[in-house]
Design an enzyme around this catalytic site. Sequence first.
Site, PDB file in Angstrom:
ATOM      1  N   ASP A 110       1.902  37.398  -2.361  1.00 26.15           N
ATOM      2  CA  ASP A 110       0.630  37.871  -2.934  1.00 26.15           C
ATOM      3  C   ASP A 110       0.650  37.796  -4.464  1.00 26.15           C
ATOM      4  O   ASP A 110       0.181  38.706  -5.144  1.00 26.15           O
ATOM      5  CB  ASP A 110       0.370  39.300  -2.453  1.00 26.15           C
ATOM      6  CG  ASP A 110      -1.117  39.638  -2.469  1.00 26.15           C
ATOM      7  OD1 ASP A 110      -1.945  38.723  -2.652  1.00 26.15           O
ATOM      8  OD2 ASP A 110      -1.444  40.830  -2.293  1.00 26.15           O
ATOM      9  N   ASN A 154      -1.483  41.363  -9.648  1.00 26.42           N
ATOM     10  CA  ASN A 154      -0.157  41.873  -9.299  1.00 26.42           C
ATOM     11  C   ASN A 154       0.901  41.528 -10.339  1.00 26.42           C
ATOM     12  O   ASN A 154       2.090  41.571 -10.067  1.00 26.42           O
ATOM     13  CB  ASN A 154       0.274  41.334  -7.926  1.00 26.42           C
ATOM     14  CG  ASN A 154      -0.550  41.958  -6.816  1.00 26.42           C
ATOM     15  OD1 ASN A 154      -1.114  43.027  -7.003  1.00 26.42           O
ATOM     16  ND2 ASN A 154      -0.631  41.289  -5.680  1.00 26.42           N
ATOM     17  N   LYS A 211      -0.677  36.987  -7.810  1.00 27.88           N
ATOM     18  CA  LYS A 211      -1.996  36.777  -8.437  1.00 27.88           C
ATOM     19  C   LYS A 211      -2.045  37.644  -9.698  1.00 27.88           C
ATOM     20  O   LYS A 211      -1.225  38.563  -9.835  1.00 27.88           O
ATOM     21  CB  LYS A 211      -3.123  37.144  -7.462  1.00 27.88           C
ATOM     22  CG  LYS A 211      -3.041  38.545  -6.898  1.00 27.88           C
ATOM     23  CD  LYS A 211      -4.144  38.798  -5.887  1.00 27.88           C
ATOM     24  CE  LYS A 211      -4.019  40.203  -5.299  1.00 27.88           C
ATOM     25  NZ  LYS A 211      -5.053  40.498  -4.320  1.00 27.88           N
TER      26      LYS A 211
END
Length: 347
Positions: free
Chosen positions: A145, A150, A147
């Site tokens: 995840d 994050n 991105k």
Amino acid sequence: MGGVCCRPQPVDFDGEVNLFHFVLLRCVGKGAFGKVRVVQHKQTRELYALKYINKPKCVKMKAVPNIIQERRLLEEIDHPFIVNLRYAFQDDENCFFVLDLMLGGDLRFHLERLGSLSEEVVRFYVAQLSSALAFLHENKIMHRDLKPDNILLDERGNAHLTDFNIAVHFSDRKLTGVAGSMAYMAPEILTKRGYTYCIDWWSLGVCAYELIFGRRPFRGRSNSDLTYSIAKDPLKYPEDVEKRCSRAGLQVLRGLLERDTTKRFGCKPNGEGYQELRRHPWFKSIDWDTLESKEQTPPFVPDNKKANFDASHELEELLLEDNPLKAKTRKANQDNLSAEMQQMEVQ
Ligand SMILES: Nc1ncnc2c1ncn2[C@@H]1O[C@H](COP(=O)(O)OP(=O)(O)OP(=O)(O)O)[C@@H](O)[C@H]1O
């Protein structure tokens, strides 16, 4: 008599860590299951971020396995460019994660404010995040995840990877479960061909492109348009590409956003892909030997006079919170808990 009620409880620092060990300070963020606030350890005076996850909400949203997985993975790792877990504990209502504090805001926040970032700044983040990814992959963990939301900056401007909610351990067998945020997903996830840790290098390419050009490389009005674009569209650049990115930079973007995983940058096994990436001319200005000790001066320093996060979380806590966070002694009788709540107890 009245004074007795408010005398602070003595804190037992030799026992298990709990919320009484911390002074609760300002709220800095809101996640799907709870909030994030700054806390200070009463004995060491160290500042941390406290993420609290409401247990009943987590059960209702069927997220218990994810939270347990996140904690297990975080307990295994410690790296300079990862938001590391320092303590974990719970009370009857919440699970608490005490994490490295990042006061520089997330890269989504900075991207929205600035529109785009300079190539030099992005190169620095790509170098730091590559080091974090290589470490995770070496430990057989894929993040899944990656991105801008994050990626958190510390107050000096070093990038750190966070949110291990859907991270998993991997072996030689390819995974097929679709997980992640679609715009950052590698084509092999969407076309269900089975995937490996290589997907994280693709997501790093999407992030780097978006940070430099202020828009994502593959777009679509619907999920199927976006899937098509990720799987098939040629990689294009804005008209003013030459002003924003050097040839070497474009080579790295193209190398990360390579659909053929045998050719994608970073993907060669046993860390060889990472070593190759480090040697790429784009990273000539990066001193890899001192990068991990954070001796290099980051090219972008977040403004420490402004809040690098959405201040509404703090306001909301003040005005709307009907159950503000407070340290409480545990009362739960294990036998009365639902199966999911019991699962959270066994840690
Ligand atoms: N270690 C940290 N230091 C400072 N701020 C943080 C930290 N971790 C999170 N935050 C802030 O809190 C916000 C919410 O983070 P959190 O990880 O709880 O939510 P999330 O991204 O929705 O993840 P989840 O899906 O796990 O709830 C982030 O966007 C960030 O601004």
